[in-house]
Motif scaffolding. Structure first.
Motif, PDB file in Angstrom:
ATOM      1  N   SER A 199       0.830  -1.213   0.000  1.00  0.00           N
ATOM      2  CA  SER A 199       0.000   0.000   0.000  1.00  0.00           C
ATOM      3  C   SER A 199       0.863   1.261   0.000  1.00  0.00           C
ATOM      4  O   SER A 199       0.365   2.350  -0.269  1.00  0.00           O
ATOM      5  N   GLY A 208      -1.806   4.680  -2.166  1.00  0.00           N
ATOM      6  CA  GLY A 208      -2.962   5.035  -1.348  1.00  0.00           C
ATOM      7  C   GLY A 208      -3.449   6.446  -1.570  1.00  0.00           C
ATOM      8  O   GLY A 208      -4.425   6.875  -0.960  1.00  0.00           O
ATOM      9  N   SER A 254      -5.418   9.565  -2.735  1.00  0.00           N
ATOM     10  CA  SER A 254      -6.793   9.671  -3.225  1.00  0.00           C
ATOM     11  C   SER A 254      -6.957  10.813  -4.225  1.00  0.00           C
ATOM     12  O   SER A 254      -8.013  10.973  -4.803  1.00  0.00           O
TER      13      SER A 254
END
Length: 99
Positions: free
Chosen positions: A59, A88, A90
């Protein structure tokens, strides 16, 4: 009136596969997949997501988006990295800090 551009000889899916092969060969990076394929006057523009830096845990991997230009026969015309971001993250479409 003369016809300036003819439809690409390769299909969108063929252009995507050709772009993936060219990019992996040139960068030795692992492609995650094609994110877009768009026709141009000279062929296709293909956007590909690539793992730039593998980390533990996964991740935390660093990914990148590359734009690859393919001609009507599937030959590489150009490529460039357009973004770099954490797996990860966004907000890859927003501000391009760190690219």
């Amino acid at each position: 009136m003369a016809k300036n551009s003819e439809p690409p000889v390769v299909s969108a899916s063929e252009a995507g596969r050709a772009a993936l092969a060219h990019l992996e060969e040139l960068t030795s990076k692992t492609a995650q997949g094609v994110t877009s394929v768009e026709p141009t006057e000279d062929g296709w523009t293909v956007e590909i997501e690539v793992v730039e830096d593998r980390r533990i845990p996964s991740s935390a991997d660093m990914l990148a988006l590359y734009e690859v230009e393919i001609d009507m026969e599937g030959n590489l015309l150009a490529y460039r990295r357009t973004r770099r971001y954490g797996r990860g993250s966004s907000d890859i479409g927003g501000a391009r800090a760190g690219t």
